[in-house]
Motif scaffolding. Sequence first.
Motif, PDB file in Angstrom:
ATOM      1  N   GLU A 146      -4.585   7.809  -2.965  1.00 45.70           N
ATOM      2  CA  GLU A 146      -5.084   6.523  -2.469  1.00 45.70           C
ATOM      3  C   GLU A 146      -5.380   5.558  -3.628  1.00 45.70           C
ATOM      4  N   HIS A 152       0.848  -1.201   0.000  1.00 46.48           N
ATOM      5  CA  HIS A 152       0.000   0.000   0.000  1.00 46.48           C
ATOM      6  C   HIS A 152       0.888   1.259   0.000  1.00 46.48           C
ATOM      7  N   SER A 157      -2.129   3.660  -4.048  1.00 53.37           N
ATOM      8  CA  SER A 157      -1.807   2.695  -2.995  1.00 53.37           C
ATOM      9  C   SER A 157      -2.765   1.504  -3.043  1.00 53.37           C
ATOM     10  N   HIS A 209       1.826   4.611  -2.731  1.00 58.74           N
ATOM     11  CA  HIS A 209       1.953   6.053  -2.455  1.00 58.74           C
ATOM     12  C   HIS A 209       3.335   6.557  -2.879  1.00 58.74           C
TER      13      HIS A 209
END
Length: 506
Positions: A300, A270, A303, A274
């Motif tokens: 987001e 995740h 990610s 980013h």
Amino acid sequence: MTTAPQSAESTGDLSELKRLLHQMSDLSAAEALMSWDQETFMPPAAARVRGLQMASLAGLAHELFTAPRMSELLNGAPTPDDQTDAALLRVVRRDHAKATRLPGEFVEERSRAQNEAHHAWIAARQNNDFASFAPHLEKMFELARRYADHQGYDDHPYDALLDDYEPGMKAAQVKVIFADLRDRTLPLLRRIAAAPDAADYSMLTRPFPLDAQRAFAVRVAQQAFGLSPDFSRLDESAHPFQTSFSRDDLRITTRFDETYFPMSLFGTWHETGHAMYEHGISAALERTPLSGGASLGVHESQSRMFENLLGRSRAFWQRYFPAFAEAAPEVAAGVSAESLYRAVNRVRPDLIRVEADEVTYNFHIMLRFELELSLLEGTLKVAELPEAWNARMQEFLGVTPPSDAQGVLQDIHWSAGLIGYFPTYTIGNLLSVQLLDAAKAQPEIAAEVERAEYGKLREWLTQHVHQYGRSKTPAEITLAATGRPLSADAYVKYLFGKYEDLYGLR
Ligand code: ZN
């Protein structure tokens, strides 16, 4: 850089403005570096002075930005021919207007109140005592209403709050998109919840030694997702995050649990999503206010794409299962790629947002969005919040929190004054699929993704999303990259395709 002599009054070109913006950016980077250190390596006794040091840096950046000279330079700037310069002026003028609309007393009052609310929240969550936090929460919503009044808005005060995290997005749009998402995915969730589930999940809690866990997480982050130690570091922190001080200085953190490896693996991937966004931002935007993500939602989307759409895909686990089995032979004993794929995609309506799966996650967000709107409008009182929270949890997910600590008190956001922030998580989820679908319309990208190779996909993302930083709005990026505005369509289709298959609902 040329250093033509400048008279104090001259605002004729952008060089002085850019010099000040570089200084502001450097001060922010220094503060971010101190903050990263605070969360990772700082000895605990250093906290008090570190807080003062960071506040000084933030104060200096704020002084530079709100000084009269900045207004002169922004007002007197010529209309640039260069597109990047034009975007820079547009974004900085917008940020500047927002910063200067707030009276100094308001900023101080808010900062004090947030600090108190944060401490009250920590104690309230620990003691499961909502009543002790309620006055602070009332204050946070009062400050949010006043903030919206200072900034101004056309339709709803929520718009002024949301705009800080998702520039240009309106509450009315979010309402429409969320209602559509809810109406189409709630029936799917009901069918999944009612389906017999004979899958084996025991491998998820088998011991996976921490060193091996870390090595596997990093190996995949590098090999699959392009993260390199040349421009990044992975460390540990209580709350995982990503931060960067330039496109070539990316820091991510994760947390490890020896008997629950999904936390560190998916957490690392995740944050890698980013980080790779920040790495893809054009070097031409470096040390300027354009060098961040277009919005929290767009951030987001990157990610979530790595963590979920790729990291929780069948193709991914077919490819990486042998490496996984080598890293964690005890976990993998008697387990197949397919059964691991099934296990990491378990759907389970539950209490905690950050642990939610792809199907239930957005309901946690919709609930918070609805409650924020009602609290802001005054149609719901803070004292009624726990009951309203629990009622919606029951309505959406069929579960009722046994305590407020596991319910309304679970998130840090409201205690930090972050109201209008939650929708960006779901916006990111929706956009992640819309972008991946658009990329996979190119056959060679689709073919690579089927083999769990993502080099061409990353190139596409850099070209269509990353490089622009903040120089394009989220709506512009979405429309140009996918050919249509953000909607729930792609995500709904993705969920049905994946989970009807996984749960034998076809
Ligand atoms: Zn994130």
